[in-house]
Design a protein around this motif. Structure first.
Motif, PDB file in Angstrom:
ATOM      1  N   TYR A 157      53.672  42.312 -13.042  1.00 42.14           N
ATOM      2  CA  TYR A 157      53.300  43.556 -13.713  1.00 42.14           C
ATOM      3  C   TYR A 157      54.546  44.309 -14.172  1.00 42.14           C
ATOM      4  O   TYR A 157      54.628  44.768 -15.309  1.00 42.14           O
ATOM      5  CB  TYR A 157      52.463  44.412 -12.767  1.00 42.14           C
ATOM      6  CG  TYR A 157      52.070  45.755 -13.313  1.00 42.14           C
ATOM      7  CD1 TYR A 157      51.205  45.864 -14.395  1.00 42.14           C
ATOM      8  CD2 TYR A 157      52.548  46.930 -12.744  1.00 42.14           C
ATOM      9  CE1 TYR A 157      50.835  47.093 -14.898  1.00 42.14           C
ATOM     10  CE2 TYR A 157      52.185  48.165 -13.233  1.00 42.14           C
ATOM     11  CZ  TYR A 157      51.329  48.242 -14.310  1.00 42.14           C
ATOM     12  OH  TYR A 157      50.972  49.463 -14.808  1.00 42.14           O
ATOM     13  N   GLN A 158      55.537  44.418 -13.295  1.00 37.30           N
ATOM     14  CA  GLN A 158      56.762  45.119 -13.645  1.00 37.30           C
ATOM     15  C   GLN A 158      57.509  44.411 -14.784  1.00 37.30           C
ATOM     16  O   GLN A 158      58.024  45.067 -15.697  1.00 37.30           O
ATOM     17  CB  GLN A 158      57.674  45.233 -12.418  1.00 37.30           C
ATOM     18  CG  GLN A 158      57.125  46.141 -11.342  1.00 37.30           C
ATOM     19  CD  GLN A 158      57.030  47.581 -11.796  1.00 37.30           C
ATOM     20  OE1 GLN A 158      57.927  48.090 -12.445  1.00 37.30           O
ATOM     21  NE2 GLN A 158      55.946  48.243 -11.444  1.00 37.30           N
ATOM     22  N   TYR A 190      46.391  43.159 -10.625  1.00 38.05           N
ATOM     23  CA  TYR A 190      47.046  43.872  -9.532  1.00 38.05           C
ATOM     24  C   TYR A 190      46.063  44.793  -8.821  1.00 38.05           C
ATOM     25  O   TYR A 190      46.044  44.866  -7.588  1.00 38.05           O
ATOM     26  CB  TYR A 190      48.244  44.655 -10.044  1.00 38.05           C
ATOM     27  CG  TYR A 190      48.965  45.391  -8.945  1.00 38.05           C
ATOM     28  CD1 TYR A 190      49.690  44.696  -7.984  1.00 38.05           C
ATOM     29  CD2 TYR A 190      48.914  46.776  -8.847  1.00 38.05           C
ATOM     30  CE1 TYR A 190      50.345  45.352  -6.970  1.00 38.05           C
ATOM     31  CE2 TYR A 190      49.566  47.442  -7.830  1.00 38.05           C
ATOM     32  CZ  TYR A 190      50.278  46.725  -6.900  1.00 38.05           C
ATOM     33  OH  TYR A 190      50.914  47.394  -5.892  1.00 38.05           O
ATOM     34  N   ASN A 244      47.614  44.416 -15.031  1.00 35.29           N
ATOM     35  CA  ASN A 244      47.228  45.616 -14.294  1.00 35.29           C
ATOM     36  C   ASN A 244      45.882  45.415 -13.596  1.00 35.29           C
ATOM     37  O   ASN A 244      45.723  45.786 -12.429  1.00 35.29           O
ATOM     38  CB  ASN A 244      47.177  46.818 -15.230  1.00 35.29           C
ATOM     39  CG  ASN A 244      46.915  48.109 -14.496  1.00 35.29           C
ATOM     40  OD1 ASN A 244      47.277  48.254 -13.331  1.00 35.29           O
ATOM     41  ND2 ASN A 244      46.295  49.053 -15.174  1.00 35.29           N
ATOM     42  N   LEU A 274      55.723  45.119 -18.076  1.00 39.53           N
ATOM     43  CA  LEU A 274      56.050  46.457 -18.581  1.00 39.53           C
ATOM     44  C   LEU A 274      57.457  46.489 -19.175  1.00 39.53           C
ATOM     45  O   LEU A 274      57.686  47.077 -20.233  1.00 39.53           O
ATOM     46  CB  LEU A 274      55.947  47.487 -17.454  1.00 39.53           C
ATOM     47  CG  LEU A 274      54.545  47.847 -16.998  1.00 39.53           C
ATOM     48  CD1 LEU A 274      54.614  48.808 -15.814  1.00 39.53           C
ATOM     49  CD2 LEU A 274      53.736  48.461 -18.123  1.00 39.53           C
ATOM     50  N   PHE A 275      58.393  45.837 -18.498  1.00 40.36           N
ATOM     51  CA  PHE A 275      59.771  45.775 -18.992  1.00 40.36           C
ATOM     52  C   PHE A 275      59.833  45.069 -20.342  1.00 40.36           C
ATOM     53  O   PHE A 275      60.519  45.536 -21.269  1.00 40.36           O
ATOM     54  CB  PHE A 275      60.648  45.068 -17.954  1.00 40.36           C
ATOM     55  CG  PHE A 275      62.096  45.028 -18.313  1.00 40.36           C
ATOM     56  CD1 PHE A 275      62.847  46.187 -18.375  1.00 40.36           C
ATOM     57  CD2 PHE A 275      62.706  43.817 -18.590  1.00 40.36           C
ATOM     58  CE1 PHE A 275      64.198  46.148 -18.704  1.00 40.36           C
ATOM     59  CE2 PHE A 275      64.048  43.768 -18.919  1.00 40.36           C
ATOM     60  CZ  PHE A 275      64.794  44.933 -18.975  1.00 40.36           C
ATOM     61  N   PHE A 316      52.647  42.090  -8.472  1.00 37.98           N
ATOM     62  CA  PHE A 316      53.356  43.340  -8.752  1.00 37.98           C
ATOM     63  C   PHE A 316      54.629  43.070  -9.552  1.00 37.98           C
ATOM     64  O   PHE A 316      54.933  43.787 -10.521  1.00 37.98           O
ATOM     65  CB  PHE A 316      53.698  44.071  -7.449  1.00 37.98           C
ATOM     66  CG  PHE A 316      54.434  45.356  -7.668  1.00 37.98           C
ATOM     67  CD1 PHE A 316      53.792  46.456  -8.213  1.00 37.98           C
ATOM     68  CD2 PHE A 316      55.770  45.469  -7.343  1.00 37.98           C
ATOM     69  CE1 PHE A 316      54.469  47.648  -8.426  1.00 37.98           C
ATOM     70  CE2 PHE A 316      56.461  46.653  -7.550  1.00 37.98           C
ATOM     71  CZ  PHE A 316      55.806  47.744  -8.088  1.00 37.98           C
ATOM     72  N   ALA A 317      55.368  42.040  -9.178  1.00 40.68           N
ATOM     73  CA  ALA A 317      56.587  41.674  -9.917  1.00 40.68           C
ATOM     74  C   ALA A 317      56.243  41.270 -11.348  1.00 40.68           C
ATOM     75  O   ALA A 317      56.951  41.644 -12.292  1.00 40.68           O
ATOM     76  CB  ALA A 317      57.317  40.547  -9.202  1.00 40.68           C
TER      77      ALA A 317
END
Length: 60
Positions: free
Chosen positions: A14-15, A51, A48, A18-19, A11-12
């Motif tokens: 993935y974030q 995840y 994604n 995106l950033f 998840f981290a």
């Protein structure tokens, strides 16, 4: 416990992906005008999918 840690890590990631994509957007727009595409969408899609796979495995 391990699956929770793996899911949190993915998840981290993935974030962060995106950033990075948001930060690279101006560069991608300039590059597109020059006829070059920046394949950030591939990285976002892969993370994604990973995840979502982790989420499905934890549900079972």
């Amino acid at each position: 416990m391990r699956s929770t840690l793996n899911r949190a890590t993915v998840f981290a990631l993935y974030q962060l992906t995106l950033f990075a994509g948001i930060l690279l957007l101006p560069l991608a727009l300039v590059m597109r005008k020059a006829g070059i595409t920046l394949p950030v969408h591939r990285a976002v899609d892969r993370v994604n999918e990973t995840y979502e796979d982790m989420d499905i495995e934890s549900a079972n």
